[in-house]
Scaffold this motif. Sequence first.
Motif, mmCIF file in Angstrom:
data_model
loop_
_atom_site.group_PDB
_atom_site.id
_atom_site.type_symbol
_atom_site.label_atom_id
_atom_site.label_comp_id
_atom_site.label_asym_id
_atom_site.label_seq_id
_atom_site.Cartn_x
_atom_site.Cartn_y
_atom_site.Cartn_z
ATOM 1 N N TRP A 100 0.814 -1.211 0.000
ATOM 2 C CA TRP A 100 0.000 0.000 0.000
ATOM 3 C C TRP A 100 0.852 1.267 0.000
ATOM 4 O O TRP A 100 0.481 2.274 -0.589
ATOM 5 C CB TRP A 100 -0.935 0.015 1.203
ATOM 6 N N ASN A 101 1.974 1.227 0.703
ATOM 7 C CA ASN A 101 2.746 2.466 0.815
ATOM 8 C C ASN A 101 3.719 2.663 -0.345
ATOM 9 O O ASN A 101 4.517 3.574 -0.336
ATOM 10 C CB ASN A 101 3.484 2.510 2.161
ATOM 11 N N GLU A 102 3.654 1.781 -1.353
ATOM 12 C CA GLU A 102 4.586 1.904 -2.467
ATOM 13 C C GLU A 102 3.963 2.554 -3.704
ATOM 14 O O GLU A 102 4.619 2.719 -4.716
ATOM 15 C CB GLU A 102 5.140 0.518 -2.829
ATOM 16 N N HIS A 103 2.680 2.887 -3.599
ATOM 17 C CA HIS A 103 2.033 3.508 -4.749
ATOM 18 C C HIS A 103 2.356 4.992 -4.816
ATOM 19 O O HIS A 103 2.708 5.608 -3.816
ATOM 20 C CB HIS A 103 0.512 3.335 -4.655
ATOM 21 N N ASP A 104 2.205 5.571 -6.028
ATOM 22 C CA ASP A 104 2.374 7.024 -6.181
ATOM 23 C C ASP A 104 0.998 7.664 -6.177
ATOM 24 O O ASP A 104 0.362 7.806 -7.213
ATOM 25 C CB ASP A 104 3.095 7.338 -7.504
ATOM 26 N N TYR A 105 0.535 8.013 -4.994
ATOM 27 C CA TYR A 105 -0.793 8.608 -4.900
ATOM 28 C C TYR A 105 -0.725 10.071 -5.305
ATOM 29 O O TYR A 105 0.238 10.773 -4.974
ATOM 30 C CB TYR A 105 -1.326 8.515 -3.466
ATOM 31 N N GLN A 106 -1.791 10.536 -5.985
ATOM 32 C CA GLN A 106 -1.852 11.976 -6.264
ATOM 33 C C GLN A 106 -2.280 12.723 -5.018
ATOM 34 O O GLN A 106 -1.970 13.873 -4.808
ATOM 35 C CB GLN A 106 -2.847 12.249 -7.405
ATOM 36 N N PHE A 107 -3.028 11.996 -4.199
ATOM 37 C CA PHE A 107 -3.566 12.618 -3.001
ATOM 38 C C PHE A 107 -3.879 11.486 -2.031
ATOM 39 O O PHE A 107 -4.440 10.473 -2.410
ATOM 40 C CB PHE A 107 -4.837 13.389 -3.374
ATOM 41 N N ILE A 120 3.908 -6.224 8.114
ATOM 42 C CA ILE A 120 5.297 -6.459 8.494
ATOM 43 C C ILE A 120 6.213 -5.456 7.804
ATOM 44 O O ILE A 120 6.179 -5.317 6.582
ATOM 45 C CB ILE A 120 5.706 -7.901 8.134
ATOM 46 N N ASP A 121 6.976 -4.736 8.604
ATOM 47 C CA ASP A 121 7.927 -3.780 8.060
ATOM 48 C C ASP A 121 9.302 -4.441 8.053
ATOM 49 O O ASP A 121 9.961 -4.558 9.075
ATOM 50 C CB ASP A 121 7.932 -2.523 8.944
ATOM 51 N N LYS A 122 9.712 -4.880 6.861
ATOM 52 C CA LYS A 122 10.940 -5.690 6.787
ATOM 53 C C LYS A 122 12.176 -4.891 7.163
ATOM 54 O O LYS A 122 13.190 -5.451 7.586
ATOM 55 C CB LYS A 122 11.097 -6.241 5.368
ATOM 56 N N LEU A 123 12.102 -3.566 6.990
ATOM 57 C CA LEU A 123 13.286 -2.749 7.268
ATOM 58 C C LEU A 123 13.522 -2.581 8.765
ATOM 59 O O LEU A 123 14.626 -2.279 9.194
ATOM 60 C CB LEU A 123 13.128 -1.367 6.615
ATOM 61 N N ASN A 124 12.471 -2.731 9.554
ATOM 62 C CA ASN A 124 12.608 -2.519 10.990
ATOM 63 C C ASN A 124 12.288 -3.795 11.749
ATOM 64 O O ASN A 124 11.460 -3.835 12.636
ATOM 65 C CB ASN A 124 11.682 -1.392 11.443
ATOM 66 N N ARG A 125 12.985 -4.869 11.361
ATOM 67 C CA ARG A 125 12.718 -6.155 11.994
ATOM 68 C C ARG A 125 13.456 -6.273 13.319
ATOM 69 O O ARG A 125 14.276 -5.429 13.658
ATOM 70 C CB ARG A 125 13.185 -7.269 11.058
ATOM 71 N N PRO A 130 11.196 2.563 20.249
ATOM 72 C CA PRO A 130 10.698 3.881 19.855
ATOM 73 C C PRO A 130 11.814 4.933 19.765
ATOM 74 O O PRO A 130 11.715 5.863 18.972
ATOM 75 C CB PRO A 130 9.703 4.239 20.953
ATOM 76 N N PHE A 131 12.863 4.783 20.567
ATOM 77 C CA PHE A 131 13.936 5.788 20.534
ATOM 78 C C PHE A 131 15.139 5.321 19.725
ATOM 79 O O PHE A 131 16.105 6.050 19.574
ATOM 80 C CB PHE A 131 14.377 6.134 21.957
ATOM 81 N N ASP A 132 15.080 4.066 19.227
ATOM 82 C CA ASP A 132 16.174 3.593 18.386
ATOM 83 C C ASP A 132 16.074 4.259 17.025
ATOM 84 O O ASP A 132 15.063 4.856 16.673
ATOM 85 C CB ASP A 132 16.099 2.067 18.207
ATOM 86 N N GLU A 133 17.145 4.110 16.276
ATOM 87 C CA GLU A 133 17.114 4.665 14.924
ATOM 88 C C GLU A 133 16.259 3.761 14.043
ATOM 89 O O GLU A 133 16.491 2.554 13.969
ATOM 90 C CB GLU A 133 18.536 4.724 14.371
ATOM 91 N N GLN A 134 15.248 4.323 13.424
ATOM 92 C CA GLN A 134 14.366 3.521 12.587
ATOM 93 C C GLN A 134 14.584 3.865 11.120
ATOM 94 O O GLN A 134 14.795 5.015 10.772
ATOM 95 C CB GLN A 134 12.905 3.792 12.967
ATOM 96 N N ARG A 135 14.510 2.824 10.292
ATOM 97 C CA ARG A 135 14.699 3.074 8.850
ATOM 98 C C ARG A 135 13.337 3.332 8.224
ATOM 99 O O ARG A 135 12.707 2.445 7.672
ATOM 100 C CB ARG A 135 15.393 1.867 8.228
ATOM 101 N N VAL A 136 12.885 4.587 8.356
ATOM 102 C CA VAL A 136 11.582 4.939 7.808
ATOM 103 C C VAL A 136 11.728 6.143 6.900
ATOM 104 O O VAL A 136 12.699 6.895 6.983
ATOM 105 C CB VAL A 136 10.563 5.247 8.930
ATOM 106 N N LYS A 137 10.695 6.342 6.040
ATOM 107 C CA LYS A 137 10.759 7.411 5.045
ATOM 108 C C LYS A 137 10.767 8.783 5.713
ATOM 109 O O LYS A 137 11.515 9.670 5.349
ATOM 110 C CB LYS A 137 9.546 7.305 4.094
ATOM 111 N N SER A 138 9.862 8.947 6.692
ATOM 112 C CA SER A 138 9.775 10.237 7.355
ATOM 113 C C SER A 138 9.202 10.021 8.736
ATOM 114 O O SER A 138 8.867 8.898 9.121
ATOM 115 C CB SER A 138 8.878 11.185 6.564
ATOM 116 N N LEU A 139 9.072 11.086 9.480
ATOM 117 C CA LEU A 139 8.552 10.999 10.834
ATOM 118 C C LEU A 139 7.136 10.413 10.837
ATOM 119 O O LEU A 139 6.717 9.755 11.779
ATOM 120 C CB LEU A 139 8.530 12.405 11.456
#
Lengths: 442, 473
Positions: A100-107, A120-125, A130-139
């Motif tokens: 779902w989060n990989e689409h290019d939504y216009q809005f 499942i978020d494979k990047l943050n396995r 909560p205070f560790d460094e997370q590999r996410v796109k943005s806050l």
Amino acid sequence: MFLGKKKAQQIENAIQNTPPRSDQSYWANVKRQFYKNRLAVWSLRIFYAILFIAVFADFLSNERPLVCKLDGKVMFPVLKQYSVSLGIGQWEQQFVTKRWNEHDYQFVIWPTIPYSSTSIDKLNRSFVGPFDEQRVKSLRWKHLLGTDELGRDVAAGMIHGTRIAISVGIIAMSISSLIGIFLGSIAGYFGDNRLQMSRIRLILNLIGIVLGVFYAFIARGYALGEGAAEGGGFMMQLLLSFGILFGMMILVNLLASGLKRLPGLGKRVNIAADLLVMRLIEVFNSIPGLLLILSIVALTKPSIVNVMIIIGFISWTSIARFIRAELLRIRNLEYIEAAQAMGFSEARIIFRHAIPNALTPVLITIAFGIASAILTEAFLSFLGIGVAAEEVTWGSLLNLARSNFPAWWLAIFPGTAIFITVTIFNLIGEGLTDALDPRLKQ
Amino acid sequence: MFKYIVQRLIIFLPTLLAVSLVAFSLSKLAPGDPVELLVKGQSGESGQKASVQAYEEVSRRLGLDLPVFYGALTTSAFPDTLHLVIKKSERESLSNLISQYGNWPQISDYYLSLKSLEREVAYFPVDTAISLMRNTISRHVKDLLINNKDSRIAFALSEIKTIVSDSSSLNTLQPLATQVADNYAKVKSEATVFKNYIPSLNWYGFKNQYHHWITNFFKGDFGFSYLDSRPVGGKMWDALRWTLIINFISIILAYLIAIPIGVSTAVKKDGLYDRVVTTVLFILYSLPSFWIGTLLIVFFTTSEYSPWLNWFPTGGVTDLPSSTPFFTRAIDIMHHLALPIFCVTYGSFAFISRQMRGGMLTVIRQDYIRTAKAKGLEEKSIVWKHAFRNSLFPIITLFAYIFPAAIAGAVTIEVIYSIPGMGKLAVDSIVARDWPVVFTILMFAAILTMIGNLVADLLYALADPRVSYGNKK
């Protein structure tokens, strides 16, 4: 568990000894007393908040967007999820193949927590805090309460767990209220010597139960087993079985109504309803509940619904006791006598006139009972018994902390949720107890 | 009073029977075959003949070759001899066949011919050339024995037929194979489904599994664990020791702390001290012990968070061998048990304090306390001599409620801290479907609860003569 036996006894005595009330605004009185208790009122407000989270869990935490515009088309994926799970709708191909989060939504508007409890978020396995460094796109995509071993978002799990906890409390208590109110009102209203039926009706009812059980469950044992093995059909088969049992009872009673006019068969016999129900309650109270629930749950296919049903079937006794105590008092009031004098049927008097006036004390038990049901479910999923492995609940999240000590967020957040929920229900119960009878206030 | 005790004792027996029936029927509903489990544990991979013998022997030893209960309400299609089919999986498939076709004589013929085919195949001289085909046949026969779906049976039968008729060396099996197929065709063609809708009551007499188990239970023979074949009594005794140690210490501690706190808050009612303590007690009372247990084990048993928080060992009861001197070992055990005891204690401590405070408050309101005050007695002597004694007794009777509850309640703590007590034994046995152990624990817990309730009620009546247990009219 929360209602000590002595306390239960006190409440029961208080109910029985309450003098007959002349004013009609009993409910209003209880309400006024309850709203004087600040702690209880605040608990009620927190309960509304929790209920809100439970009802709108899908809109608060979901991997699908609330609203999105893709290729010029506006969609409401969270709403659509309901139609898909009901089998009416179907996802477009692009949503099945791509996350779902990989689409290019216009809005797009995402839910507050843009994760589902199972996503499942494979990047943050493997336990990212909560205070560790997370590999996410943005806050916006940060895992606010951390993740578990598979990379599932803990905040999403907590929200989903709220829904489970509340539904366990409510469904388990609905079942036990139904059983408790039914048996308790029969025991209280009829007492030991007011339930009479014709001899033929008693005999036919006993036969009817045996035959009903035979045709509903023994003769259909194979069909039921098949249904259970296939999974989906079991509930339908079970409903059909109960229908057969119910139909049998109706048939038998119709027959009895016809036959009782025959000489000899119509003689009235007395049934000690109170004695029977009280003995049954005593048997249930002697069975160690937690152990029994554990052993039953271990047998059934892991499913949260089974847990709810089993808890409900085991915890009806205190509701029955309170209703009985209340009806012992009510049945001697003038308005019941008036109703009897007017020739209303017993069933009508019990259900229309007596029970509605006896429900307040049941509210107390329901409040305490919900707390204890939620605690039991949390404990079961904490042990990993009875709940499917992929189901995320407060208890199962807390259990993960046991296997991984550094993940403090898994130890603290779910436990706090359990604690708060259990406490507010206890406080509401205490508030109701005080409101019902201010003399009990310690 | 005497009448009340007798009444209570009369209830005792039906309750125990009800509990035993619940436990027993749960074990019968459980999927899985305990005999299979035991046989596998014993012999490993040995010949077919040996394993069949072992199976029969084990099920005989466990009494599983007997009928389940005194009697049964079944359909008239069921024979009263089905329990003689020893293997559980075969018995289940047969009963499914009966539910489908309702003609036991034909089904029995089919089953018997199938069994003789199985035997024939098993004893067939092993020859490397045909061993592969023989194994295929034997697999299909096994399939037939445990399946009741028409499509599966038809498939297996046709497979057997092709193999047998194709190979000249297996030709001797031909007559038996055709007989099985014929018998199955007969089962289908001569079905009497209507028999499944006629109820019939079978009576098996006292030689049955339930009777066997319950009489042994009252004789003190609890049977053997399915897991490790140890006597259940011994297993329970080992476990009970730890549970008793934890619960006794925690109950004594709880009373020792709770009574002074309850009294002092009641005396200073509505003061700041009272309000703070009451709130704290309520919070303690609502804190789920499995959460506190998890928090403590996470934060205070490793140096994960900070090296000076590693105060306690992580789990178990002791690290030392039993040969170490008693004193050192006792200290080590206490070190291990400190956290679990705390977790078990705080809940009952909060409960007792609240009860104590309530009891004191009712007593303090009484006239004789006001008289004592008017006489000019010291505050201290009023509280401890006049009020305290009168409010103490109901608190002591609480013990009888708390004790059985504590044994069941310790389940969580024992699991979290891996203490080999009753609670952990119960959970482990339930998960492993070790029914003899589960039965016994359930029964004992029920007996304890009933005794506790009875003793508490009696003590309560003794302490307060105003409580009457006669028939109130």
